[in-house]
Design a protein around this motif. Structure first.
Motif, PDB file in Angstrom:
ATOM      1  N   CYS A 157       9.587  -4.837   3.966  1.00  0.00           N
ATOM      2  CA  CYS A 157       8.619  -5.762   3.361  1.00  0.00           C
ATOM      3  C   CYS A 157       8.201  -5.271   1.978  1.00  0.00           C
ATOM      4  CB  CYS A 157       7.406  -5.909   4.275  1.00  0.00           C
ATOM      5  SG  CYS A 157       6.138  -7.037   3.657  1.00  0.00           S
ATOM      6  N   LEU A 158       7.864  -3.997   1.860  1.00  0.00           N
ATOM      7  CA  LEU A 158       7.456  -3.439   0.565  1.00  0.00           C
ATOM      8  C   LEU A 158       8.597  -3.471  -0.451  1.00  0.00           C
ATOM      9  CD1 LEU A 158       5.215  -0.438   1.646  1.00  0.00           C
ATOM     10  CD2 LEU A 158       4.499  -2.512   0.448  1.00  0.00           C
ATOM     11  N   ALA A 159       9.819  -3.192   0.003  1.00  0.00           N
ATOM     12  CA  ALA A 159      10.972  -3.272  -0.901  1.00  0.00           C
ATOM     13  C   ALA A 159      11.168  -4.713  -1.372  1.00  0.00           C
ATOM     14  CB  ALA A 159      12.234  -2.760  -0.190  1.00  0.00           C
ATOM     15  N   GLY A 160      10.990  -5.667  -0.477  1.00  0.00           N
ATOM     16  CA  GLY A 160      11.100  -7.076  -0.853  1.00  0.00           C
ATOM     17  C   GLY A 160      10.029  -7.501  -1.840  1.00  0.00           C
ATOM     18  N   ILE A 161       8.809  -7.021  -1.645  1.00  0.00           N
ATOM     19  CA  ILE A 161       7.717  -7.336  -2.561  1.00  0.00           C
ATOM     20  C   ILE A 161       8.018  -6.762  -3.941  1.00  0.00           C
ATOM     21  CG2 ILE A 161       5.293  -6.820  -3.079  1.00  0.00           C
ATOM     22  CD1 ILE A 161       4.816  -6.969   0.005  1.00  0.00           C
ATOM     23  N   ALA A 186       8.685  -9.015  -7.307  1.00  0.00           N
ATOM     24  CA  ALA A 186       7.854  -8.847  -8.504  1.00  0.00           C
ATOM     25  C   ALA A 186       8.705  -8.473  -9.717  1.00  0.00           C
ATOM     26  CB  ALA A 186       6.790  -7.782  -8.258  1.00  0.00           C
ATOM     27  N   LEU A 187       9.657  -7.590  -9.528  1.00  0.00           N
ATOM     28  CA  LEU A 187      10.541  -7.215 -10.633  1.00  0.00           C
ATOM     29  C   LEU A 187      11.375  -8.412 -11.073  1.00  0.00           C
ATOM     30  CD1 LEU A 187      11.673  -5.087 -12.549  1.00  0.00           C
ATOM     31  CD2 LEU A 187      13.300  -4.459 -10.752  1.00  0.00           C
ATOM     32  N   GLY A 188      11.897  -9.157 -10.112  1.00  0.00           N
ATOM     33  CA  GLY A 188      12.696 -10.342 -10.440  1.00  0.00           C
ATOM     34  C   GLY A 188      11.903 -11.372 -11.220  1.00  0.00           C
ATOM     35  N   ILE A 189      10.675 -11.646 -10.795  1.00  0.00           N
ATOM     36  CA  ILE A 189       9.832 -12.604 -11.514  1.00  0.00           C
ATOM     37  C   ILE A 189       9.567 -12.113 -12.933  1.00  0.00           C
ATOM     38  CG2 ILE A 189       7.499 -13.586 -11.617  1.00  0.00           C
ATOM     39  CD1 ILE A 189       7.609 -13.675  -8.522  1.00  0.00           C
ATOM     40  N   SER A 248       1.971  -9.202   0.728  1.00  0.00           N
ATOM     41  CA  SER A 248       2.725  -9.822  -0.351  1.00  0.00           C
ATOM     42  C   SER A 248       1.795 -10.525  -1.347  1.00  0.00           C
ATOM     43  CB  SER A 248       3.734 -10.823   0.227  1.00  0.00           C
ATOM     44  OG  SER A 248       4.408 -11.490  -0.805  1.00  0.00           O
ATOM     45  N   VAL A 249       0.810 -11.249  -0.834  1.00  0.00           N
ATOM     46  CA  VAL A 249      -0.143 -11.941  -1.711  1.00  0.00           C
ATOM     47  C   VAL A 249      -0.900 -10.941  -2.573  1.00  0.00           C
ATOM     48  CG1 VAL A 249      -2.296 -13.275  -1.730  1.00  0.00           C
ATOM     49  CG2 VAL A 249      -0.420 -13.976  -0.253  1.00  0.00           C
ATOM     50  N   LEU A 250      -1.315  -9.845  -1.969  1.00  0.00           N
ATOM     51  CA  LEU A 250      -2.128  -8.867  -2.698  1.00  0.00           C
ATOM     52  C   LEU A 250      -1.316  -8.019  -3.677  1.00  0.00           C
ATOM     53  CD1 LEU A 250      -4.414  -7.672   0.218  1.00  0.00           C
ATOM     54  CD2 LEU A 250      -5.023  -9.193  -1.671  1.00  0.00           C
ATOM     55  N   LEU A 251      -0.051  -7.745  -3.372  1.00  0.00           N
ATOM     56  CA  LEU A 251       0.715  -6.810  -4.190  1.00  0.00           C
ATOM     57  C   LEU A 251       1.654  -7.458  -5.204  1.00  0.00           C
ATOM     58  CD1 LEU A 251       1.694  -4.042  -1.608  1.00  0.00           C
ATOM     59  CD2 LEU A 251      -0.107  -4.002  -3.333  1.00  0.00           C
TER      60      LEU A 251
END
Length: 151
Positions: free
Chosen positions: A56-60, A64-67, A131-134
């Motif tokens: 989950c953290l890797a996906g977040i 974020a990096l992709g965006i 995900s919302v918070l990070l």
């Protein structure tokens, strides 16, 4: 329907039409099929809790990096993120803040719909809140790194 609603709202917020905005919808449809493909291909068994949160953290972080990279390169975002970016530009607010607020609104809508139709939360859990918070905060951090001049 959600992608289509966000697509229409992008035009309402931008008050203009350009080719990049028009291409958001086919991009969103393709993105949906890619997500469905990955959900089909990846195993969905029980994972150890530590591994589930690590993924989950890797996906977040990856999201974020992709965006941040897509916004910096001025490419097309999927329609929910394109709406958030359009709001950020229109109201001159930091993308990281609007991302957190927008994701919070999306999750709130999802939770309300789940409670209406399933009478209990079905997919909104701790990882979603994380995900919302990070994600928005990490978008701000990565965007800051990407704007620094490299010698």
């Amino acid at each position: 329907m959600f992608q289509l609603a966000c697509f229409i709202l992008v035009f309402a917020v931008q008050k203009k039409t350009d080719i990049k905005s028009v291409l958001i919808l086919p991009t969103a449809i393709a993105f949906g099929y890619i997500i469905d493909l990955y959900m089909f291909l990846l195993p969905s068994g029980d994972l150890p809790l530590w591994l589930a949160y690590a993924i989950c953290l890797a996906g977040i972080c990856g999201t974020a990096l992709g965006i941040s990279l897509i916004v910096k390169a001025d490419l097309m975002l999927p329609s929910p993120d394109a709406l958030i970016h359009a709001i950020s530009l229109r109201y001159t607010q930091p993308l990281s803040r609007v991302k957190m607020e927008g994701d919070g609104a999306y999750v709130t809508i999802a939770l309300i719909l789940e409670l209406i139709f399933f009478h209990h939360p079905e997919s909104v859990w701790f990882g979603t809140a994380l995900s919302v918070l990070l994600t928005g905060r990490l978008v701000g951090i990565f965007s800051g790194w990407l704007t620094k001049d490299v010698p």
